[in-house]
Design an enzyme around this catalytic site. Structure first.
Site, PDB file in Angstrom:
ATOM      1  N   HIS A 150      64.366  17.304  16.345  1.00  0.00           N
ATOM      2  CA  HIS A 150      63.896  17.562  14.812  1.00  0.00           C
ATOM      3  C   HIS A 150      62.705  18.212  14.750  1.00  0.00           C
ATOM      4  O   HIS A 150      62.282  18.901  13.935  1.00  0.00           O
ATOM      5  CB  HIS A 150      63.958  16.050  14.206  1.00  0.00           C
ATOM      6  N   HIS A 192      54.513  15.336  14.354  1.00  0.00           N
ATOM      7  CA  HIS A 192      54.307  14.921  12.905  1.00  0.00           C
ATOM      8  C   HIS A 192      54.987  13.341  12.835  1.00  0.00           C
ATOM      9  O   HIS A 192      54.670  12.832  12.045  1.00  0.00           O
ATOM     10  CB  HIS A 192      54.789  15.880  11.692  1.00  0.00           C
ATOM     11  N   GLU A 215      54.394   7.474  13.095  1.00  0.00           N
ATOM     12  CA  GLU A 215      55.152   6.619  12.379  1.00  0.00           C
ATOM     13  C   GLU A 215      56.241   6.077  13.265  1.00  0.00           C
ATOM     14  O   GLU A 215      56.688   5.092  12.844  1.00  0.00           O
ATOM     15  CB  GLU A 215      55.724   7.725  11.265  1.00  0.00           C
ATOM     16  N   ASP A 216      56.903   6.809  14.065  1.00  0.00           N
ATOM     17  CA  ASP A 216      58.197   6.394  14.647  1.00  0.00           C
ATOM     18  C   ASP A 216      58.074   6.055  16.209  1.00  0.00           C
ATOM     19  O   ASP A 216      59.109   5.858  16.795  1.00  0.00           O
ATOM     20  CB  ASP A 216      59.227   7.731  14.602  1.00  0.00           C
ATOM     21  N   ASP A 219      59.400  19.964   7.667  1.00  0.00           N
ATOM     22  CA  ASP A 219      60.241  18.770   7.830  1.00  0.00           C
ATOM     23  C   ASP A 219      61.410  18.334   6.686  1.00  0.00           C
ATOM     24  O   ASP A 219      62.286  18.042   7.213  1.00  0.00           O
ATOM     25  CB  ASP A 219      59.094  17.609   7.588  1.00  0.00           C
ATOM     26  N   ASP A 235      71.608  38.704 -14.069  1.00  0.00           N
ATOM     27  CA  ASP A 235      70.817  39.225 -12.923  1.00  0.00           C
ATOM     28  C   ASP A 235      71.682  38.623 -11.680  1.00  0.00           C
ATOM     29  O   ASP A 235      70.614  38.373 -10.644  1.00  0.00           O
ATOM     30  CB  ASP A 235      69.379  38.939 -12.922  1.00  0.00           C
TER      31      ASP A 235
END
Length: 738
Positions: free
Chosen positions: A55, A79, A83-84, A146, A266
């Site tokens: 990821h 990133h 957090e993880d 993300d 369109d």
């Protein structure tokens, strides 16, 4: 729509970023970030079964396709580490520096929480990230990358979570991508979200598009050849390509604006790419000279760019066999900007001295909506849900574009007025607004603005907001600012009003009960000390707040005088010698009494539904006693004789013993689940709901929800109204009669 798992290797990522990042130290930074993330996420797998680091790799890959800088790609890889994993902020600082650590921390959720249905928690996470986005544009790009990869792999999540994330993507992230001009990303986010929310409608639209493309294949080929033959005889450079309108764009017109598929002109478009602006207009001339343009379908986004800097000429023509095609004409630079938006304009240029703060300032200057986004984020001290509602309504849904006298574009929601315009420029400007000029003409501040208006704000030192502005303003930001000002102002004046009210109560009481003494004696230092208050003002405040009774003041005054003077001051009623306590006995059964305390046949007027806390007035009717209206009731002005008006007041001995019916009209921008949210909010407030009706106005996509509720006084009603204003899409609430 076929959803495939999207993965890439580090070698593929390296091949992508190496096409424009060649300095060894920059490449080493990215590789170091990858190795760090790979180690930290070791053993973690996604729902798809892929290693979790896949990821991070794909997020970085998306960023590399936008040609962002090496630090941004590094954060894309890192990133999720804070957090993880067990990674700390200080550890990121130690390995990669403060700048990268700050961006990584900004992308970390407020907390881990299994209950992803918690609305306040979700809003707080969004606010934390958006405030960081407002400070650094790179955080937005990383978060969008993300979210895009999460949407690409959403098929592995439970159905309920698929729908929750898709709703969130449509309401929050796709609008940001669109506002930044990231067309390719916004289109993928919208189409992927719709796939999980409305799969049947997606298939229906795709089938219709495929059929249209099949039916129009020969016509499209002939049209392309015809245009090619026209332009090839000129010296204008050009390239011709075709495109089909996105599924979500078609869905919005069909199901949100009630167009039929055949009314969307369109869906099929030819795109002509040339070199200069002059070439664009020359090609447009040839197109209109050789084909019949559809009236009202020409748009010049070159002379008047969209707020995301998009530029192009759009015109719709009809072929000989009756098929409509949109023709888009733009330069190569415009086309690049149309696909990649802000990312294309500020692509990383190796060798140049990159300055994040300078880039941020340039973006704010070029993207007016982003500057407003920053302003709202910086000035917001409201709760998270109100902040998110403000962004959603005032920024993401803004589609009225007006100008300042200097030519700057200001984006506002539909129905906005000069009040909204002034507050969007600056809060101080809004708080001192006294008038406005629209297109050079002096106009009321309640005038609804339309796209293209030039607005000039007139201010005055002695001009201030009032409660009526809440009904005129349309933007959440303006309403919130006005509400905060009025609350602050009311705090300053409430004390003064309460003091006046308390003094009046005491004087009226003395007059009604024939208390023969000077009020100054009741307010002597000894008397105030006996009552345990520091000043007369404090006594009046307690009286207005009903923390001390009027009869107790008189009783203590009597006792004090008896001790000091040896005599008992008397209250004269000209006919009796009974005790003060008995003489002051009041009527306690009626909710409203006459000004002197007497009770007569009284009923509440249905037209304005007064309740305790409202200023009231009585009207002596024929055969029906006294009808009580709110003092501001419009019907009072229409009554045939002012001689029938009589002063009445709420009985303080009977307050909060009864329930009073009141009707509210809650005006909202229509959306799914709106009525459910209104009813849930009333339930959470423990409101007693009698009746609820809803009426939709399809002309402007609004709805009015009328509710009848029982309340004990205006204070409780104000609490309910404040709660309803926090419901997303609610823009006005007013009391109505029967």
């Amino acid at each position: 729509m076929e959803i495939k798992n999207r993965v890439c290797t580090f070698l593929e990522l390296k091949e992508s970023y190496s096409s424009y990042i060649t300095l060894p130290e920059d490449q080493q930074l990215i590789e170091k970030a990858y190795r760090f993330a790979e180690k930290k996420h070791s053993g973690q797998v996604r729902k798809s079964g892929d290693p979790y680091v896949s990821h991070c790799l794909y997020v970085a890959y998306i960023l590399s396709k936008l040609q962002v800088g090496p630090k941004t790609i590094a954060v894309g890889l890192l990133h999720d580490t804070i957090e993880d994993t067990d990674t700390t902020f200080d550890e990121i600082v130690e390995n990669f520096g403060l700048e990268i650590a700050t961006m990584t921390e900004a992308l970390t959720k407020v907390t881990r929480l299994s209950d992803y249905k918690n609305v306040e928690f979700t809003a707080e996470n969004h606010r934390k990230i958006f405030v960081a986005m407002a400070k650094d544009i790179r955080v937005i790009l990383i978060k969008l990358a993300d979210r895009l990869h999460n949407m690409m792999t959403l098929q592995y999540q439970p159905k309920e979570k698929q729908q929750r994330i898709s709703h969130e993507t449509l309401e929050v992230y796709a609008p940001i991508a669109h506002r930044l001009g990231l067309y390719s990303i916004s289109t993928m986010l919208e189409d992927l979200s719709l796939y999980y929310l409305e799969p049947d409608k997606v298939k229906e639209i795709e089938d219709k598009c495929n059929q249209l493309v099949s039916d129009s294949k020969e016509t499209l080929k002939e049209l392309t050849e015809h245009i090619d033959s026209i332009l090839s005889s000129t010296s204008i450079p050009y390239e011709i390509s075709s495109r089909v309108k996105s599924v979500y764009s078609i869905y919005k017109k069909m199901y949100l604006k009630n167009y039929s598929f055949d009314q969307i002109y369109d869906i099929l478009a030819l795109r002509i790419i040339t070199e200069s602006e002059q070439n664009c207009y020359e090609i447009l001339g040839y197109i209109h000279a050789n084909f019949r343009p559809m009236p009202g379908r020409f748009k010049d986004y070159i002379a008047m760019p969209k707020t995301n800097m998009y530029q192009s000429l759009h015109t719709t023509i009809m072929t000989e066999n009756g098929i409509f095609f949109e023709i888009q004409i733009r330069t190569k630079k415009m086309d690049e900007l149309a696909e990649s938006g802000v990312a294309a304009h500020w692509r990383y240029k190796e060798g140049s001295s990159y300055d994040a703060k300078r880039e941020q300032m340039e973006i704010e200057n070029q993207l007016q909506w982003f500057k407003e986004f920053v302003t709202i984020s910086d000035s917001s001290n409201s709760d998270a849900k109100e902040y998110m509602d403000t962004l959603s309504h005032d920024i993401f849904d803004a589609n009225v574009y007006v100008f300042t006298p200097k030519g700057n574009v200001i984006c506002l929601p539909n129905g906005s007025t000069p009040i909204d315009f002034a507050y969007r420029i600056h809060t101080d400007l809004g708080e001192h607004l006294s008038g406005a000029k629209i297109n050079g003409v002096l106009s009321p501040i309640s005038t609804v603005l339309k796209t293209g208006d030039v607005v000039e704000v007139i201010t005055a030192k002695n001009a201030y907001p009032n409660s009526e502005w809440m009904n005129i303003a349309k933007s959440h930001f303006a309403k919130s600012s006005i509400r905060k000002y009025l609350v602050k102002k009311n705090q300053d004046f409430a004390k003064e009003d309460s003091i006046k009210k308390g003094r009046t109560m005491l004087l009226d009481y003395m007059k009604d009960h024939h208390v023969e003494t000077d009020v100054s004696k009741l307010l002597s230092k000894k008397m105030l000390a006996e009552l345990k208050v520091n000043s007369a003002d404090e006594l009046f405040l307690q009286l207005s707040g009903k923390t001390i009774s009027l009869s107790s003041i008189i009783d203590k005054f009597e006792v004090m005088n008896k001790k000091e003077e040896g005599i008992q001051d008397k209250l004269v009623d000209n006919s009796s010698d009974i005790s003060t306590k008995n003489r002051l006995k009041r009527n306690t059964t009626d909710s409203i009494v006459l000004e002197n305390g007497d009770n007569v046949l009284i009923s509440l007027a249905n037209c304005c539904q007064p309740l305790p806390g409202d200023e009231i007035i009585g009207y002596v009717s024929t055969g029906q006693g006294v009808k009580v209206h709110r003092a501001d009731c419009p019907n009072i002005k229409k009554l045939d004789s002012s001689a029938r008006l009589i002063n009445v007041k709420w009985n303080p001995d009977n307050l909060k013993k009864l329930d009073y019916q009141v009707s509210l009209a809650v005006e909202c921008h229509d959306r799914n689940q709106l009525l459910v949210d209104i009813l849930n909010t009333l339930q959470l407030c423990n409101a007693k709901l009698i009746k609820c009706t809803a009426k939709q106005n399809t002309a402007n996509n609004t709805a009015t929800i009328s509710v009848d509720i029982l309340v004990k006084d205006k204070e409780i009603l104000d609490h309910y109204i404040a709660a309803l204003y926090k419901v997303k899409s609610v823009f006005n609430i007013r009391r109505i009669g029967k």
